[in-house]
Motif scaffolding. Structure first.
Motif, PDB file in Angstrom:
ATOM      1  N   GLN A 138       4.920  -0.526 -15.137  1.00 50.53           N
ATOM      2  CA  GLN A 138       4.762  -1.196 -13.850  1.00 50.53           C
ATOM      3  C   GLN A 138       4.684  -2.709 -14.036  1.00 50.53           C
ATOM      4  OE1 GLN A 138       0.882  -1.333 -11.613  1.00 50.53           O
ATOM      5  NE2 GLN A 138       1.987  -0.004 -10.200  1.00 50.53           N
ATOM      6  N   ALA A 139       3.917  -3.155 -15.007  1.00 52.18           N
ATOM      7  CA  ALA A 139       3.780  -4.588 -15.264  1.00 52.18           C
ATOM      8  C   ALA A 139       5.120  -5.204 -15.654  1.00 52.18           C
ATOM      9  CB  ALA A 139       2.749  -4.825 -16.364  1.00 52.18           C
ATOM     10  N   GLN A 140       5.921  -4.468 -16.435  1.00 47.28           N
ATOM     11  CA  GLN A 140       7.226  -4.976 -16.844  1.00 47.28           C
ATOM     12  C   GLN A 140       8.164  -5.117 -15.647  1.00 47.28           C
ATOM     13  OE1 GLN A 140       8.770  -2.464 -19.964  1.00 47.28           O
ATOM     14  NE2 GLN A 140       6.882  -2.583 -21.147  1.00 47.28           N
ATOM     15  N   VAL A 141       8.173  -4.113 -14.757  1.00 50.62           N
ATOM     16  CA  VAL A 141       9.052  -4.146 -13.591  1.00 50.62           C
ATOM     17  C   VAL A 141       8.629  -5.264 -12.638  1.00 50.62           C
ATOM     18  CG1 VAL A 141       9.808  -2.861 -11.548  1.00 50.62           C
ATOM     19  CG2 VAL A 141       9.697  -1.723 -13.761  1.00 50.62           C
ATOM     20  N   LEU A 142       7.324  -5.435 -12.440  1.00 50.58           N
ATOM     21  CA  LEU A 142       6.832  -6.501 -11.568  1.00 50.58           C
ATOM     22  C   LEU A 142       7.197  -7.876 -12.126  1.00 50.58           C
ATOM     23  CD1 LEU A 142       3.292  -5.116 -10.644  1.00 50.58           C
ATOM     24  CD2 LEU A 142       5.316  -5.212  -9.184  1.00 50.58           C
ATOM     25  N   THR A 173       7.172   0.675  -7.796  1.00 47.96           N
ATOM     26  CA  THR A 173       6.462   0.844  -9.070  1.00 47.96           C
ATOM     27  C   THR A 173       5.376   1.907  -9.006  1.00 47.96           C
ATOM     28  OG1 THR A 173       4.841  -0.889  -8.530  1.00 47.96           O
ATOM     29  CG2 THR A 173       6.856  -1.581  -9.644  1.00 47.96           C
ATOM     30  N   THR A 174       5.248   2.604  -7.885  1.00 50.63           N
ATOM     31  CA  THR A 174       4.133   3.542  -7.698  1.00 50.63           C
ATOM     32  C   THR A 174       4.140   4.676  -8.715  1.00 50.63           C
ATOM     33  OG1 THR A 174       4.046   3.057  -5.341  1.00 50.63           O
ATOM     34  CG2 THR A 174       3.037   5.117  -6.054  1.00 50.63           C
ATOM     35  N   ALA A 175       5.327   5.180  -9.060  1.00 56.24           N
ATOM     36  CA  ALA A 175       5.407   6.346  -9.938  1.00 56.24           C
ATOM     37  C   ALA A 175       5.393   5.978 -11.423  1.00 56.24           C
ATOM     38  CB  ALA A 175       6.676   7.140  -9.618  1.00 56.24           C
ATOM     39  N   ASP A 202      -1.042  -0.702  -2.799  1.00 59.42           N
ATOM     40  CA  ASP A 202      -1.878  -1.337  -3.821  1.00 59.42           C
ATOM     41  C   ASP A 202      -1.942  -2.843  -3.578  1.00 59.42           C
ATOM     42  OD1 ASP A 202      -3.039  -2.356  -6.138  1.00 59.42           O
ATOM     43  OD2 ASP A 202      -2.147  -0.826  -7.412  1.00 59.42           O
ATOM     44  N   LEU A 203      -3.014  -3.304  -2.961  1.00 64.25           N
ATOM     45  CA  LEU A 203      -3.153  -4.721  -2.644  1.00 64.25           C
ATOM     46  C   LEU A 203      -3.216  -5.589  -3.893  1.00 64.25           C
ATOM     47  CD1 LEU A 203      -3.826  -3.612   0.226  1.00 64.25           C
ATOM     48  CD2 LEU A 203      -5.416  -5.529   0.433  1.00 64.25           C
ATOM     49  N   SER A 204      -3.775  -5.076  -4.978  1.00 67.33           N
ATOM     50  CA  SER A 204      -3.889  -5.881  -6.182  1.00 67.33           C
ATOM     51  C   SER A 204      -2.519  -6.204  -6.765  1.00 67.33           C
ATOM     52  CB  SER A 204      -4.748  -5.159  -7.227  1.00 67.33           C
ATOM     53  OG  SER A 204      -4.150  -3.938  -7.625  1.00 67.33           O
ATOM     54  N   VAL A 205      -1.592  -5.243  -6.714  1.00 71.79           N
ATOM     55  CA  VAL A 205      -0.228  -5.482  -7.181  1.00 71.79           C
ATOM     56  C   VAL A 205       0.459  -6.511  -6.300  1.00 71.79           C
ATOM     57  CG1 VAL A 205       2.072  -4.437  -7.343  1.00 71.79           C
ATOM     58  CG2 VAL A 205       0.104  -3.276  -8.335  1.00 71.79           C
ATOM     59  N   LEU A 206       0.315  -6.372  -4.992  1.00 74.36           N
ATOM     60  CA  LEU A 206       0.959  -7.303  -4.066  1.00 74.36           C
ATOM     61  C   LEU A 206       0.383  -8.717  -4.207  1.00 74.36           C
ATOM     62  CD1 LEU A 206       1.222  -5.084  -0.866  1.00 74.36           C
ATOM     63  CD2 LEU A 206       2.963  -5.515  -2.601  1.00 74.36           C
TER      64      LEU A 206
END
Length: 334
Positions: free
Chosen positions: A186-190, A178-180, A210-214
């Motif tokens: 990004q929120a939808q893919v996660l 989701t980086t790009a 990105d620790l917050s995403v993980l």
């Protein structure tokens, strides 16, 4: 049986300057339905681990240890068996879908291709399955006739996820998937990945800086530095109250939204990661560590328990465990 078990994995690249130890003995395992976030700065070895899982590294790379997918060692299996495991047993979603998709083939054909290769079905049945997979990832059926350049970045990433799911693998590795993407996509893919893990019981390894995403996506968080794991534990708690100074610095690099003090005085981590071919003695983080002690420059520190489900490779881990923040305590009680 674990969907993925890595035991003392070591990866050394052969280069013109000599051997480069990219991964230096990491171990972890995932059961079906488990989610693990793998974090760290660029060059820490995250993507090397991902490539090693399906033997996608250069031919002259030295790889030792064990990588078990559904109980079978990837490193010792024949190439024919390995081809059967790829897509069907485990699959990878890479960063930058445009570089992973064939620009001259339509989307539907590309999703159907692994189904035809790995399952005894006709091309027509595979294409029908491809349309079903597209629906699962939120793409309309008519997009099956589109070429990659006709899709947005988020749509292309959804295509990659559909391809990863095509042969119903038990393990998916999402390497900076989701980086790009912009924040909304990004929120939808996660959300999509989390839903698929929950519905299908897939084991997920998600790699990101990105620790917050993980922390929001994965149950467990593992932080790498200089080719080794330096911390592993419950993701939200590690993000809130990391025990290793490096993991704590990564967490602190994310500002609190709406806090003007943090906006005026952003946190960061001084210095650069060490050259893998010239690692410092002792703890490799000690030249950058804000709480360094004399013995850190010579002591070899392995992961030690802050508590049964939480480990960190730091001489101060017991001290840091005793000073758990109020936030972490609240998370533990929730």
């Amino acid at each position: 049986m674990p969907a993925l078990e890595i035991d003392d994995l070591r990866v050394t690249y052969r280069g013109s300057r000599g051997d480069i130890p990219a991964v230096r003995g990491i171990s972890f395992s995932l059961e079906p339905g488990d989610t693990l976030g793998l974090a760290g700065e660029s060059g820490c070895g995250k993507s090397t681990v991902a490539a090693a899982v399906l033997r996608l590294l250069p031919a002259d790379t030295e790889v030792t240890g064990r990588i078990l997918v559904d109980g079978e060692d990837i490193l010792t299996m024949s190439f024919g068996k390995l081809r059967a495991v790829r897509w069907a047993g485990a699959s990878i979603v890479f960063q930058g879908a445009m570089h992973s998709l064939n620009p001259v083939h339509r989307i539907g054909r590309q999703i159907a291709e692994p189904i035809v290769l790995h399952e005894n079905v006709t091309a027509e049945a595979a294409e029908k399955r491809a349309v079903e997979l597209m629906s699962q990832v939120g793409l309309p059926a008519w997009r099956a006739r589109s070429y990659p350049h006709e899709l947005s970045g988020g749509q292309r990433q959804r295509v990659m996820i559909a391809m990863a799911l095509a042969c119903a693998p038990q393990l998916i590795i999402a390497d900076e998937a989701t980086t790009a993407l912009d924040v909304m996509i990004q929120a939808q893919v996660l959300k999509l990945l989390k839903g698929l893990v929950s519905e299908r019981g897939i084991a997920l390894v998600m790699i990101s800086h990105d620790l917050s995403v993980l922390a929001d996506t994965c149950e467990q968080l593992a932080v790498m530095y200089a080719g080794k794991l330096v911390e592993q534990g419950p993701s939200k708690e590690v993000f809130a109250a990391a025990k290793h100074p490096y993991a704590a610095a990564l967490s602190a690099a994310f500002p609190t939204v709406g806090d003007p003090a943090e906006r005026r005085n952003p946190h960061g981590l001084a210095g650069d990661p060490p050259d893998p071919s010239a690692l410092p003695t002792g703890c490799p983080f000690h030249p950058r560590c804000p709480v360094v002690m004399d013995e850190c420059s010579s002591a070899t520190v392995e992961l030690r328990h802050a508590r049964p489900d939480w480990r960190a490779a730091c001489l101060r881990v017991e001290d840091r465990a005793a000073t758990t923040t109020t936030t972490a305590m609240a998370l533990g009680e929730a």
